[in-house]
Design an enzyme around this catalytic site. Structure first.
Site, PDB file in Angstrom:
ATOM      1  N   ASN A  18     -25.444  20.745   4.384  1.00 56.51           N
ATOM      2  CA  ASN A  18     -26.265  20.269   5.499  1.00 56.51           C
ATOM      3  C   ASN A  18     -26.963  21.474   6.134  1.00 56.51           C
ATOM      4  O   ASN A  18     -26.299  22.384   6.636  1.00 56.51           O
ATOM      5  CB  ASN A  18     -25.356  19.552   6.502  1.00 56.51           C
ATOM      6  N   ASP A  20     -29.252  21.444   8.662  1.00 57.70           N
ATOM      7  CA  ASP A  20     -29.792  21.236  10.018  1.00 57.70           C
ATOM      8  C   ASP A  20     -29.667  22.484  10.887  1.00 57.70           C
ATOM      9  O   ASP A  20     -30.540  22.782  11.698  1.00 57.70           O
ATOM     10  CB  ASP A  20     -29.011  20.141  10.770  1.00 57.70           C
ATOM     11  N   HIS A  21     -28.552  23.178  10.706  1.00 61.43           N
ATOM     12  CA  HIS A  21     -28.255  24.290  11.617  1.00 61.43           C
ATOM     13  C   HIS A  21     -29.224  25.454  11.437  1.00 61.43           C
ATOM     14  O   HIS A  21     -29.421  26.248  12.353  1.00 61.43           O
ATOM     15  CB  HIS A  21     -26.809  24.735  11.427  1.00 61.43           C
ATOM     16  N   ARG A  29     -36.318  29.131  19.033  1.00 63.29           N
ATOM     17  CA  ARG A  29     -37.395  30.064  19.379  1.00 63.29           C
ATOM     18  C   ARG A  29     -38.787  29.422  19.291  1.00 63.29           C
ATOM     19  O   ARG A  29     -39.671  29.743  20.065  1.00 63.29           O
ATOM     20  CB  ARG A  29     -37.305  31.279  18.447  1.00 63.29           C
ATOM     21  N   HIS A  68     -33.937  19.398  15.600  1.00 64.35           N
ATOM     22  CA  HIS A  68     -33.831  20.510  14.636  1.00 64.35           C
ATOM     23  C   HIS A  68     -34.764  20.276  13.436  1.00 64.35           C
ATOM     24  O   HIS A  68     -35.828  20.856  13.362  1.00 64.35           O
ATOM     25  CB  HIS A  68     -32.385  20.822  14.234  1.00 64.35           C
ATOM     26  N   THR A 118     -23.556  16.984  18.391  1.00 64.57           N
ATOM     27  CA  THR A 118     -23.641  16.606  16.982  1.00 64.57           C
ATOM     28  C   THR A 118     -23.192  15.149  16.875  1.00 64.57           C
ATOM     29  O   THR A 118     -22.773  14.565  17.880  1.00 64.57           O
ATOM     30  CB  THR A 118     -22.774  17.534  16.099  1.00 64.57           C
ATOM     31  N   THR A 119     -23.286  14.560  15.680  1.00 67.63           N
ATOM     32  CA  THR A 119     -22.885  13.161  15.530  1.00 67.63           C
ATOM     33  C   THR A 119     -21.431  13.020  15.975  1.00 67.63           C
ATOM     34  O   THR A 119     -20.554  13.672  15.430  1.00 67.63           O
ATOM     35  CB  THR A 119     -23.030  12.728  14.061  1.00 67.63           C
ATOM     36  N   GLU A 169     -19.485   7.353   4.015  1.00 72.26           N
ATOM     37  CA  GLU A 169     -19.091   8.746   4.220  1.00 72.26           C
ATOM     38  C   GLU A 169     -18.042   8.719   5.315  1.00 72.26           C
ATOM     39  O   GLU A 169     -18.332   8.342   6.460  1.00 72.26           O
ATOM     40  CB  GLU A 169     -20.285   9.613   4.640  1.00 72.26           C
ATOM     41  N   GLY A 209     -17.267  18.631  10.313  1.00 72.77           N
ATOM     42  CA  GLY A 209     -16.272  19.569  10.843  1.00 72.77           C
ATOM     43  C   GLY A 209     -15.462  20.293   9.787  1.00 72.77           C
ATOM     44  O   GLY A 209     -14.510  21.004  10.116  1.00 72.77           O
ATOM     45  N   HIS A 231     -22.092  23.179   9.326  1.00 70.05           N
ATOM     46  CA  HIS A 231     -21.910  24.241  10.321  1.00 70.05           C
ATOM     47  C   HIS A 231     -21.144  25.446   9.776  1.00 70.05           C
ATOM     48  O   HIS A 231     -21.556  26.594   9.968  1.00 70.05           O
ATOM     49  CB  HIS A 231     -21.183  23.672  11.550  1.00 70.05           C
TER      50      HIS A 231
HETATM   51  N1  PXP Z   1     -21.941  14.341   7.634  1.00 73.67           N
HETATM   52  C1  PXP Z   1     -22.578  13.747   8.679  1.00 73.67           C
HETATM   53  C2  PXP Z   1     -22.827  12.278   8.614  1.00 73.67           C
HETATM   54  C3  PXP Z   1     -23.016  14.503   9.791  1.00 73.67           C
HETATM   55  O1  PXP Z   1     -23.633  13.906  10.828  1.00 73.67           O
HETATM   56  C4  PXP Z   1     -22.820  15.902   9.765  1.00 73.67           C
HETATM   57  C5  PXP Z   1     -23.347  16.730  10.894  1.00 73.67           C
HETATM   58  O2  PXP Z   1     -24.736  16.686  10.906  1.00 73.67           O
HETATM   59  C6  PXP Z   1     -22.163  16.466   8.655  1.00 73.67           C
HETATM   60  C7  PXP Z   1     -21.717  15.659   7.619  1.00 73.67           C
HETATM   61  C8  PXP Z   1     -21.912  17.936   8.565  1.00 73.67           C
HETATM   62  O3  PXP Z   1     -21.062  18.304   9.616  1.00 73.67           O
HETATM   63  P1  PXP Z   1     -20.756  19.827   9.890  1.00 73.67           P
HETATM   64  O4  PXP Z   1     -22.033  20.470  10.296  1.00 73.67           O
HETATM   65  O5  PXP Z   1     -19.745  19.777  10.988  1.00 73.67           O
HETATM   66  O6  PXP Z   1     -20.212  20.403   8.611  1.00 73.67           O
END
Ligand code: PXP
Length: 256
Positions: A18, A20-21, A29, A68, A118-119, A169, A209, A231
């Site tokens: 993932n 996103d981060h 910024r 993001h 976060t979710t 999931e 997580g 993350h």
């Molecule tokens: N799966 C889902 C559905 C999520 O919403 C997220 C966070 O965006 C993740 C996995 C990944 O989570 P993490 O960033 O805590 O590894």
């Protein structure tokens, strides 16, 4: 699984990274300067590095507030990254419209709350069954494999099976945030959730997580096909680079 001659064939769960981060850092910024030539880091470059490190999927969450990942990131990820794209999304009309134009291989439907960091929890599938059935049908009609992000709860899993989604999931956040005995209890819930999902004919992914210390135990989930991790990998990448961070996580998955 028993193989020919009594040998055991073990399926290794695959890794979806993932990213996103990475976009979160860029937006911190450049939020007010979309598309600026200096805008960095680039989630697409990060995704390409993750693939070089062994990721078989890239996950990105296009949130309604676009905090993001931006629409153009999603289109570029689909175009430039040669592994499957898993688009995480809520079920608003706007976002479903983007999904239908991008045509990701996978979609993971998640709940979205504007204030959350976060979710936070799994989808309330049972509470919005008809809306989810409609969105799942539309997305499947466009060729996507659809999963629902759910807590390991029997009622929610039964509702998930009714939507026509192929996957769930399982939300591993409660497990990841618990320690000692409480963690064992959460792991047991995940095990039960995976068994229940399989019995309902659903396929099983998991995520949220997970990190370099707590992922190994989750690999025991029955039928587990894919873990989505963000993350912790992006955090490790700050020290060792994305490619190496992903390689290290893939090694954990391969050890099982
Ligand atoms: N799966 C889902 C559905 C999520 O919403 C997220 C966070 O965006 C993740 C996995 C990944 O989570 P993490 O960033 O805590 O590894």
């Amino acid at each position: 699984m028993g193989g020919a001659g009594g040998s055991i064939v073990r399926r290794v769960a695959t890794l979806g990274v993932n990213i996103d981060h990475v976009a979160t850092v860029r937006q911190a910024r450049y939020r007010e300067m979309q598309g600026h030539p200096n805008a960095e880091p680039d989630p697409v470059e990060a995704a390409l590095a993750a693939v070089r490190g062994g990721a078989l999927g890239i996950t990105a969450h296009l949130r309604e507030d676009r905090r993001h990942i931006q629409d153009r990131d999603i289109f570029e990820l689909k175009e430039r990254v040669g592994v499957k794209l898993n688009l995480e999304m809520g079920i608003s009309e706007d976002i479903v419209g983007v999904a239908l134009r991008v045509r990701p291989e996978d979609v993971c439907l998640v709940p979205e709350n504007r204030q959350e960091v976060t979710t936070e929890g799994g989808l309330d599938v049972a509470g919005q069954l008809e809306a989810l059935k409609r969105v799942v049908a539309v997305l499947r009609g466009a060729g996507a494999r659809v999963s629902l992000f759910v807590d390991p709860d029997g009622g929610q899993l039964e509702a998930a099976a009714e939507t026509g989604a192929e996957f769930v999931e399982l939300h591993t956040g409660a497990y990841a945030n618990a320690f000692a005995e409480a963690r064992a209890v959460e792991l047991k819930k995940l095990m039960g959730g995976a068994e229940c999902a399989l019995a309902l004919g659903l396929r099983v992914n998991a995520g949220h997580g997970l990190n370099y210390k707590n992922t190994q135990a989750v690999l025991a989930l029955p039928g587990l096909e894919e873990l989505n991790i963000g993350h912790s990998i992006v955090s490790r990448a700050v020290a060792v680079g994305m490619e190496q961070a992903v390689r290290e996580m893939c090694a954990i998955l391969a050890r099982g």
